[in-house]
Design a protein around this motif. Structure first.
Motif, mmCIF file in Angstrom:
data_model
loop_
_atom_site.group_PDB
_atom_site.id
_atom_site.type_symbol
_atom_site.label_atom_id
_atom_site.label_comp_id
_atom_site.label_asym_id
_atom_site.label_seq_id
_atom_site.Cartn_x
_atom_site.Cartn_y
_atom_site.Cartn_z
ATOM 1 N N SER A 198 0.817 -1.203 0.000
ATOM 2 C CA SER A 198 0.000 0.000 0.000
ATOM 3 C C SER A 198 0.854 1.258 0.000
ATOM 4 C CB SER A 198 -0.924 0.007 1.225
ATOM 5 O OG SER A 198 -1.734 1.164 1.229
ATOM 6 N N ASN A 199 0.437 2.248 -0.766
ATOM 7 C CA ASN A 199 1.054 3.572 -0.761
ATOM 8 C C ASN A 199 0.238 4.461 0.174
ATOM 9 O OD1 ASN A 199 3.136 3.601 -3.217
ATOM 10 N ND2 ASN A 199 1.376 2.377 -3.806
ATOM 11 N N VAL A 200 0.833 4.832 1.299
ATOM 12 C CA VAL A 200 0.121 5.580 2.330
ATOM 13 C C VAL A 200 0.221 7.082 2.057
ATOM 14 C CG1 VAL A 200 -0.091 6.044 4.793
ATOM 15 C CG2 VAL A 200 0.593 3.766 4.010
ATOM 16 N N PHE A 201 -0.947 7.735 1.982
ATOM 17 C CA PHE A 201 -1.022 9.177 1.793
ATOM 18 C C PHE A 201 -1.297 9.837 3.150
ATOM 19 C CE2 PHE A 201 -0.925 7.983 -2.460
ATOM 20 C CZ PHE A 201 -0.916 9.073 -3.322
ATOM 21 N N ARG A 202 -0.534 10.902 3.454
ATOM 22 C CA ARG A 202 -0.634 11.562 4.755
ATOM 23 C C ARG A 202 -1.105 13.006 4.589
ATOM 24 N NH1 ARG A 202 1.680 7.974 8.077
ATOM 25 N NH2 ARG A 202 3.141 6.480 7.124
ATOM 26 N N LYS A 203 -1.948 13.442 5.501
ATOM 27 C CA LYS A 203 -2.540 14.770 5.418
ATOM 28 C C LYS A 203 -1.496 15.849 5.681
ATOM 29 C CE LYS A 203 -6.556 17.400 7.094
ATOM 30 N NZ LYS A 203 -7.720 17.351 8.003
ATOM 31 N N VAL A 204 -1.437 16.853 4.772
ATOM 32 C CA VAL A 204 -0.471 17.941 4.906
ATOM 33 C C VAL A 204 -1.121 19.319 4.844
ATOM 34 C CG1 VAL A 204 1.452 16.590 4.008
ATOM 35 C CG2 VAL A 204 0.019 17.900 2.416
ATOM 36 N N GLY A 205 -2.445 19.378 4.687
ATOM 37 C CA GLY A 205 -3.108 20.677 4.597
ATOM 38 C C GLY A 205 -4.612 20.555 4.582
ATOM 39 N N GLU A 206 -5.262 21.705 4.748
ATOM 40 C CA GLU A 206 -6.720 21.784 4.706
ATOM 41 C C GLU A 206 -7.146 22.402 3.380
ATOM 42 O OE1 GLU A 206 -8.660 20.649 7.107
ATOM 43 O OE2 GLU A 206 -7.104 20.228 8.595
ATOM 44 N N VAL A 207 -8.238 21.900 2.815
ATOM 45 C CA VAL A 207 -8.751 22.434 1.556
ATOM 46 C C VAL A 207 -10.260 22.607 1.669
ATOM 47 C CG1 VAL A 207 -6.921 21.394 0.154
ATOM 48 C CG2 VAL A 207 -9.026 20.108 0.574
ATOM 49 N N PRO A 208 -10.864 23.426 0.800
ATOM 50 C CA PRO A 208 -12.328 23.564 0.796
ATOM 51 C C PRO A 208 -12.971 22.339 0.162
ATOM 52 C CG PRO A 208 -11.366 24.862 -0.974
ATOM 53 C CD PRO A 208 -10.217 24.316 -0.169
ATOM 54 N N TRP A 209 -14.263 22.425 -0.087
ATOM 55 C CA TRP A 209 -14.982 21.363 -0.784
ATOM 56 C C TRP A 209 -14.434 21.274 -2.208
ATOM 57 C CZ3 TRP A 209 -20.935 21.580 -2.102
ATOM 58 C CH2 TRP A 209 -21.373 20.300 -2.470
ATOM 59 N N VAL A 210 -13.850 20.144 -2.573
ATOM 60 C CA VAL A 210 -13.093 20.031 -3.818
ATOM 61 C C VAL A 210 -13.661 18.939 -4.716
ATOM 62 C CG1 VAL A 210 -10.844 19.461 -4.799
ATOM 63 C CG2 VAL A 210 -10.972 20.876 -2.746
ATOM 64 N N THR A 211 -13.898 19.282 -5.997
ATOM 65 C CA THR A 211 -14.280 18.280 -6.986
ATOM 66 C C THR A 211 -13.143 17.983 -7.967
ATOM 67 O OG1 THR A 211 -15.232 19.942 -8.481
ATOM 68 C CG2 THR A 211 -16.717 18.942 -6.863
ATOM 69 N N ASP A 212 -12.141 18.837 -8.019
ATOM 70 C CA ASP A 212 -10.941 18.551 -8.815
ATOM 71 C C ASP A 212 -9.874 19.583 -8.483
ATOM 72 O OD1 ASP A 212 -9.378 17.081 -10.524
ATOM 73 O OD2 ASP A 212 -10.160 17.946 -12.365
ATOM 74 N N GLY A 213 -8.662 19.289 -8.891
ATOM 75 C CA GLY A 213 -7.550 20.201 -8.655
ATOM 76 C C GLY A 213 -6.494 20.013 -9.714
ATOM 77 N N ALA A 214 -5.576 20.990 -9.832
ATOM 78 C CA ALA A 214 -4.508 20.900 -10.823
ATOM 79 C C ALA A 214 -3.361 21.814 -10.429
ATOM 80 C CB ALA A 214 -5.019 21.286 -12.213
ATOM 81 N N PHE A 215 -2.141 21.374 -10.707
ATOM 82 C CA PHE A 215 -0.962 22.209 -10.531
ATOM 83 C C PHE A 215 -0.727 23.043 -11.784
ATOM 84 C CE2 PHE A 215 0.358 18.934 -7.384
ATOM 85 C CZ PHE A 215 0.654 19.783 -6.307
ATOM 86 N N SER A 216 -0.210 24.247 -11.586
ATOM 87 C CA SER A 216 0.265 25.032 -12.724
ATOM 88 C C SER A 216 1.484 24.324 -13.306
ATOM 89 C CB SER A 216 0.619 26.448 -12.275
ATOM 90 O OG SER A 216 1.638 26.416 -11.279
ATOM 91 N N PRO A 217 1.810 24.551 -14.581
ATOM 92 C CA PRO A 217 2.933 23.840 -15.198
ATOM 93 C C PRO A 217 4.271 24.038 -14.502
ATOM 94 C CG PRO A 217 1.539 24.794 -16.889
ATOM 95 C CD PRO A 217 1.041 25.325 -15.574
ATOM 96 N N ASP A 218 4.465 25.189 -13.819
ATOM 97 C CA ASP A 218 5.726 25.405 -13.112
ATOM 98 C C ASP A 218 5.697 24.849 -11.693
ATOM 99 O OD1 ASP A 218 4.146 27.209 -11.716
ATOM 100 O OD2 ASP A 218 5.238 28.997 -12.367
ATOM 101 N N GLY A 219 4.546 24.335 -11.257
ATOM 102 C CA GLY A 219 4.433 23.742 -9.944
ATOM 103 C C GLY A 219 4.310 24.719 -8.801
ATOM 104 N N GLY A 220 4.274 26.008 -9.108
ATOM 105 C CA GLY A 220 4.240 27.016 -8.058
ATOM 106 C C GLY A 220 2.859 27.360 -7.548
ATOM 107 N N GLU A 221 1.832 26.796 -8.178
ATOM 108 C CA GLU A 221 0.468 27.098 -7.767
ATOM 109 C C GLU A 221 -0.404 25.861 -7.989
ATOM 110 O OE1 GLU A 221 -1.720 31.174 -8.057
ATOM 111 O OE2 GLU A 221 -2.136 30.126 -9.925
ATOM 112 N N VAL A 222 -1.412 25.708 -7.155
ATOM 113 C CA VAL A 222 -2.383 24.640 -7.326
ATOM 114 C C VAL A 222 -3.769 25.248 -7.195
ATOM 115 C CG1 VAL A 222 -2.311 23.997 -4.868
ATOM 116 C CG2 VAL A 222 -3.137 22.344 -6.556
ATOM 117 N N VAL A 223 -4.663 24.854 -8.073
ATOM 118 C CA VAL A 223 -6.034 25.366 -8.036
ATOM 119 C C VAL A 223 -6.975 24.223 -7.661
ATOM 120 C CG1 VAL A 223 -6.425 24.975 -10.518
ATOM 121 C CG2 VAL A 223 -7.816 26.644 -9.286
#
Length: 334
Positions: A189-214
């Motif tokens: 198993s690959n264990v994922f660990r919580k590192v932050g809080e987010v709002p109600w999310v249906t999808d997300g994406a990183f900007s191509p430079d990795g400096g932002e996530v929406v």
């Protein structure tokens, strides 16, 4: 499973306040606003911009479709390749797709409409095809668990520089951002660990430079600075109103975000990013084509009294259409 009352109420609020940006005319350029023409794609739940095929977007159905991924040309809305994954189990609830810096497509079978009742979920990985044609590919399957127990999730993002995989859980009261191991492995198993809080999310994406996530929800979106694997300062992003708002990705050049929706013949809408092509930060095109939609938190007040009334009237009709469509969709799934 989304809440019909919640979605309908939010739709009514946005429509009646006039916060309904329209799509601009993108001409013949790639990465334009487009409609998915393939009748097989009725629940497009994720989007990923190709890096080797300009203007092509990878998507997939939500559930009950099989191990299929589709390549759509944004200039025509036509499917230019159907990829069948082999070497994986029967997909259960595929919610997200992302392209890694290794040239692989990652497909997130991470949905859990029973809110964390499944003890594990899956991620599938295969190289992005260099040739756009129908093909069967062997995919690698990774088992995924969460350190703090099962979660429902619809957003999976691969960082474009580090290749690390992140998942954002979905909860009406807010979810968590989960970080995967430095490298996904098979045989355990690959264990994922919580590192932050987010709002109600249906999808997300990183900007191509990795400096932002929406992160997007049904009727809003927020972009966060991202550094050293952690979320930073955030700001609102205007989103188009869509019947079942599900997906988001950046264009390959980072000049815009593309927002997608579920439903047959669904539309994918381009929203400019600040500083690129003359656009403002996360602003959807306005109804008059001026490029300034209403962001969450903006009042939208101005001198357009009659226009606002017209939007409200049209909005009331649109809400009815949305509600009926959602009810029909739920009946079909039942």
């Amino acid at each position: 499973m989304r809440s019909l009352l919640t979605v309908s109420a939010a739709a009514a609020l946005l429509l009646l306040t006039g916060a309904v940006p329209a799509a601009a005319d993108d001409g013949d350029r790639p990465d334009r606003t487009f409609t998915i023409e393939d009748s097989r794609i009725t629940e497009s739940s994720g989007l990923a911009a190709s890096r080797i095929h300009p203007g092509v977007y990878w998507t997939h159905n939500d559930s009950e479709d099989g191990p299929y991924v589709y390549a759509i040309d944004s200039r025509t809305g036509k499917t230019v390749a159907t990829i069948t994954m082999e070497g994986v189990g029967e997909p259960r609830d595929v919610e997200a797709i992302s392209l890694g810096p290794d040239g692989n497509l990652y497909v997130g079978d991470i949905g859990d409409n029973l809110d964390g009742s499944w003890d594990h979920v899956w991620i599938y990985r295969f190289p992005e095809p260099k040739r756009l044609a129908d093909a069967t590919v062997r995919a690698t399957q990774f088992d995924v668990t969460y350190a703090d127990g099962g979660r429902n999730a619809e957003a999976m993002m691969v960082h474009p520089k580090t290749g690390r995989v992140y998942i954002a859980s979905k909860n009406e009261d807010g979810g968590g951002l989960y970080e995967g191991p430095r490298k996904l492995t098979t045989g355990g198993s690959n264990v994922f660990r919580k590192v932050g809080e987010v709002p109600w999310v249906t999808d997300g994406a990183f900007s191509p430079d990795g400096g932002e996530v929406v992160f997007r929800s049904y009727f809003s979106a927020r972009a966060y600075a991202f550094e050293d694997g952690r979320l930073g300062a955030d700001h609102a992003v205007s989103v188009p109103l869509q019947g079942q708002s599900e997906s988001v990705t950046y264009t390959a050049d980072g000049s815009a975000m593309m927002f997608g929706s579920e439903g047959e013949g669904s539309e994918v809408v381009r929203v400019e990013v600040e500083g690129r092509d003359g656009g403002e930060r996360g602003k959807a095109p306005s109804p008059n084509g001026g490029g300034g939609g209403v962001s969450p938190g903006d009042s939208g007040d101005g001198d357009g009294g009659d226009a606002t009334k017209g939007t409200a009237t049209g909005g009331a009709v649109a809400v009815v259409v949305i509600v009926l469509a959602l009810i029909a969709a739920r009946r079909r799934r039942g």
